[in-house]
Design an enzyme around this catalytic site. Structure first.
Site, PDB file in Angstrom:
ATOM      1  N   SER A   7       0.850  -1.192   0.000  1.00 20.46           N
ATOM      2  CA  SER A   7       0.000   0.000   0.000  1.00 20.46           C
ATOM      3  C   SER A   7       0.882   1.237   0.000  1.00 20.46           C
ATOM      4  CB  SER A   7      -0.886   0.004   1.246  1.00 20.46           C
ATOM      5  OG  SER A   7      -1.464   1.284   1.395  1.00 20.46           O
ATOM      6  N   HIS A  30      -1.358  -1.364  -4.202  1.00 18.64           N
ATOM      7  CA  HIS A  30      -2.609  -0.956  -3.542  1.00 18.64           C
ATOM      8  C   HIS A  30      -2.615   0.557  -3.335  1.00 18.64           C
ATOM      9  CE1 HIS A  30      -6.116  -1.851  -0.941  1.00 18.64           C
ATOM     10  NE2 HIS A  30      -5.656  -0.891  -0.148  1.00 18.64           N
ATOM     11  N   ASP A  32      -4.785   3.780  -1.913  1.00 16.87           N
ATOM     12  CA  ASP A  32      -5.870   4.140  -0.997  1.00 16.87           C
ATOM     13  C   ASP A  32      -6.395   5.537  -1.281  1.00 16.87           C
ATOM     14  OD1 ASP A  32      -6.101   1.855   0.842  1.00 16.87           O
ATOM     15  OD2 ASP A  32      -4.008   2.313   1.296  1.00 16.87           O
ATOM     16  N   MET A  34      -9.073   8.320  -0.194  1.00 17.08           N
ATOM     17  CA  MET A  34      -9.914   8.694   0.959  1.00 17.08           C
ATOM     18  C   MET A  34     -10.436  10.111   0.758  1.00 17.08           C
ATOM     19  SD  MET A  34      -7.665   7.260   4.134  1.00 17.08           S
ATOM     20  CE  MET A  34      -6.681   5.760   4.007  1.00 17.08           C
ATOM     21  N   HIS A  63      -8.438   1.206  -3.896  1.00 10.48           N
ATOM     22  CA  HIS A  63      -9.371   1.034  -2.775  1.00 10.48           C
ATOM     23  C   HIS A  63     -10.066   2.366  -2.522  1.00 10.48           C
ATOM     24  CE1 HIS A  63      -9.611  -0.045   1.832  1.00 10.48           C
ATOM     25  NE2 HIS A  63     -10.801   0.064   1.288  1.00 10.48           N
ATOM     26  N   MET A  65     -12.200   4.582  -0.536  1.00 13.70           N
ATOM     27  CA  MET A  65     -12.838   4.843   0.766  1.00 13.70           C
ATOM     28  C   MET A  65     -13.532   6.192   0.654  1.00 13.70           C
ATOM     29  SD  MET A  65      -9.784   3.382   3.123  1.00 13.70           S
ATOM     30  CE  MET A  65      -8.658   3.423   1.744  1.00 13.70           C
ATOM     31  N   MET A 136     -11.617  -5.604   5.538  1.00  9.95           N
ATOM     32  CA  MET A 136     -10.744  -4.727   6.330  1.00  9.95           C
ATOM     33  C   MET A 136     -10.422  -5.405   7.665  1.00  9.95           C
ATOM     34  SD  MET A 136     -10.108  -2.099   4.503  1.00  9.95           S
ATOM     35  CE  MET A 136      -9.129  -1.278   5.760  1.00  9.95           C
ATOM     36  N   GLY A 141      -8.983   4.111   7.151  1.00  2.55           N
ATOM     37  CA  GLY A 141      -8.668   5.534   7.332  1.00  2.55           C
ATOM     38  C   GLY A 141      -7.194   5.832   7.512  1.00  2.55           C
ATOM     39  N   PHE A 142      -6.463   4.932   8.154  1.00  3.96           N
ATOM     40  CA  PHE A 142      -5.062   5.235   8.460  1.00  3.96           C
ATOM     41  C   PHE A 142      -4.210   3.978   8.354  1.00  3.96           C
ATOM     42  CE2 PHE A 142      -7.764   8.214  10.664  1.00  3.96           C
ATOM     43  CZ  PHE A 142      -7.196   9.442  10.321  1.00  3.96           C
ATOM     44  N   GLY A 143      -2.957   4.161   7.984  1.00  6.43           N
ATOM     45  CA  GLY A 143      -1.996   3.071   8.008  1.00  6.43           C
ATOM     46  C   GLY A 143      -1.468   2.894   9.434  1.00  6.43           C
ATOM     47  N   GLY A 144      -0.779   1.786   9.657  1.00  2.00           N
ATOM     48  CA  GLY A 144      -0.071   1.596  10.914  1.00  2.00           C
ATOM     49  C   GLY A 144      -0.920   1.218  12.114  1.00  2.00           C
ATOM     50  N   ASP A 174      -6.774  -6.208   4.462  1.00  2.00           N
ATOM     51  CA  ASP A 174      -6.109  -4.901   4.470  1.00  2.00           C
ATOM     52  C   ASP A 174      -6.136  -4.323   5.885  1.00  2.00           C
ATOM     53  OD1 ASP A 174      -5.168  -2.366   3.904  1.00  2.00           O
ATOM     54  OD2 ASP A 174      -6.886  -1.773   2.665  1.00  2.00           O
ATOM     55  N   GLY A 175      -4.927  -4.118   6.441  1.00  2.00           N
ATOM     56  CA  GLY A 175      -4.826  -3.470   7.741  1.00  2.00           C
ATOM     57  C   GLY A 175      -4.075  -4.322   8.747  1.00  2.00           C
ATOM     58  N   GLY A 176      -2.921  -3.823   9.188  1.00  2.00           N
ATOM     59  CA  GLY A 176      -2.168  -4.518  10.231  1.00  2.00           C
ATOM     60  C   GLY A 176      -1.548  -5.831   9.788  1.00  2.00           C
ATOM     61  N   GLY A 196       1.055  -1.952   4.185  1.00  2.00           N
ATOM     62  CA  GLY A 196       1.631  -0.621   4.051  1.00  2.00           C
ATOM     63  C   GLY A 196       2.872  -0.480   4.903  1.00  2.00           C
ATOM     64  N   SER A 197       2.688  -0.377   6.214  1.00  2.00           N
ATOM     65  CA  SER A 197       3.855  -0.147   7.065  1.00  2.00           C
ATOM     66  C   SER A 197       4.823  -1.319   7.079  1.00  2.00           C
ATOM     67  CB  SER A 197       3.428   0.263   8.485  1.00  2.00           C
ATOM     68  OG  SER A 197       2.259  -0.379   8.861  1.00  2.00           O
TER      69      SER A 197
HETATM   70  C1  DX5 Z   1      -6.205   1.806   5.687  1.00  2.00           C
HETATM   71  C2  DX5 Z   1      -5.815   1.466   4.290  1.00  2.00           C
HETATM   72  C3  DX5 Z   1      -4.706   0.489   4.175  1.00  2.00           C
HETATM   73  C4  DX5 Z   1      -3.402   0.927   4.806  1.00  2.00           C
HETATM   74  C5  DX5 Z   1      -2.846  -0.292   5.478  1.00  2.00           C
HETATM   75  O1  DX5 Z   1      -7.456   2.373   5.720  1.00  2.00           O
HETATM   76  O2  DX5 Z   1      -6.912   0.930   3.576  1.00  2.00           O
HETATM   77  O3  DX5 Z   1      -4.491   0.053   2.835  1.00  2.00           O
HETATM   78  O4  DX5 Z   1      -2.454   1.439   3.932  1.00  2.00           O
HETATM   79  O5  DX5 Z   1      -1.730   0.059   6.216  1.00  2.00           O
HETATM   80  P1  DX5 Z   1      -1.004  -0.954   7.207  1.00  2.00           P
HETATM   81  O6  DX5 Z   1      -0.557  -2.136   6.404  1.00  2.00           O
HETATM   82  O7  DX5 Z   1       0.105  -0.128   7.749  1.00  2.00           O
HETATM   83  O8  DX5 Z   1      -2.029  -1.345   8.265  1.00  2.00           O
HETATM   84 ZN    ZN Z   2      -6.503  -0.017   1.578  1.00  2.00          ZN
END
Ligand code: DX5
Ligand code: ZN
Length: 218
Positions: A7, A30, A32, A34, A63, A65, A136, A141-144, A174-176, A196-197
């Protein structure tokens, strides 16, 4: 075979071309989008997808959002997306169905995404015409953010529905996602892992992608 989808939300936007190139061994890229309404955060829009399309041949998994995504399907398809995912919570079912119709007309792959609160059964009206379902594993909404282990049940339920009605459909999470959670989601039935992270937070991006793939494939 598990697919890895880095991501770019966690990439360095000033060096986006460099960071996209570092992810070239992955399967999907990927992206994102938003809107500050469906989710509190604002990220990128159509012109950035257009620019990304010019600098890579990677499969662009976009994606959305955003509220009422049907308004933007043609624009993102024309910008060069290969797949678009719309959130089931973002509009009425008839408008979600219209968004899927538009994706088909535009020749992009069709996906729906589920927030953690949404049950697996919500995909039933659409599953036969989907190329991918995105579950999800954090609140969008946010990475990490930390992986929500409670979503493993939803992944298993979506896998059962897909196997019954449309086995060719992919199941993305997607996420964590990291080396610890990758084997859990893969065992629950996911075959596309967004990260992502775990990818862009690493010093060696290609090695991080390999490590995730190995962890998921056990
Ligand atoms: C969050 C995004 C994800 C995000 C995941 O809303 O949809 O795609 O980049 O980030 P990580 O892998 O850091 O949880
Ligand atoms: Zn995403």
């Amino acid at each position: 075979m598990v697919k890895i989808a880095p991501s770019i939300l966690s990439a360095d936007f000033v060096n986006l071309e460099r960071d996209i190139s570092r992810a070239r061994d992955a399967d999907y890229l990927h992206v994102d989008v938003m809107d500050g309404a469906f989710v509190p955060n604002l990220t990128i829009g159509v012109p950035v997808v257009q620019s990304i399309r010019k600098c890579t041949d990677m499969f662009l998994d976009v994606h959305l959002m955003i509220d009422k995504p049907v308004r933007y399907i043609e624009a993102f398809a024309q910008a060069g997306a290969d797949l678009l995912s719309v959130h089931l919570e973002a509009d009425h079912p008839t408008r979600i169905a219209q968004a899927l119709d538009l994706m088909e007309q535009c020749g992009v792959k069709r996906a729906v995404a589920l927030r953690p609160i949404t049950s697996a059964n919500a995909i039933l009206p659409y599953v036969e015409r989907l190329d991918l379902v995105l579950v999800m594993t954090v609140e969008p909404g946010f990475g990490g953010q930390a992986f929500m282990e409670s979503q493993l049940d939803t992944i298993r339920q979506v896998r059962a529905i897909i196997d019954k009605y449309n086995p060719a459909c992919e199941l993305e999470v997607d996420g964590g996602i990291n080396r610890t959670t990758a084997p859990l989601v893969s065992a629950a039935g996911a075959n596309v892992l967004v990260a992502g992270s775990a990818v862009y937070g690493a010093d060696d991006v290609p090695a991080a992608i390999r490590a995730l793939r190995e962890a998921a494939e056990g």
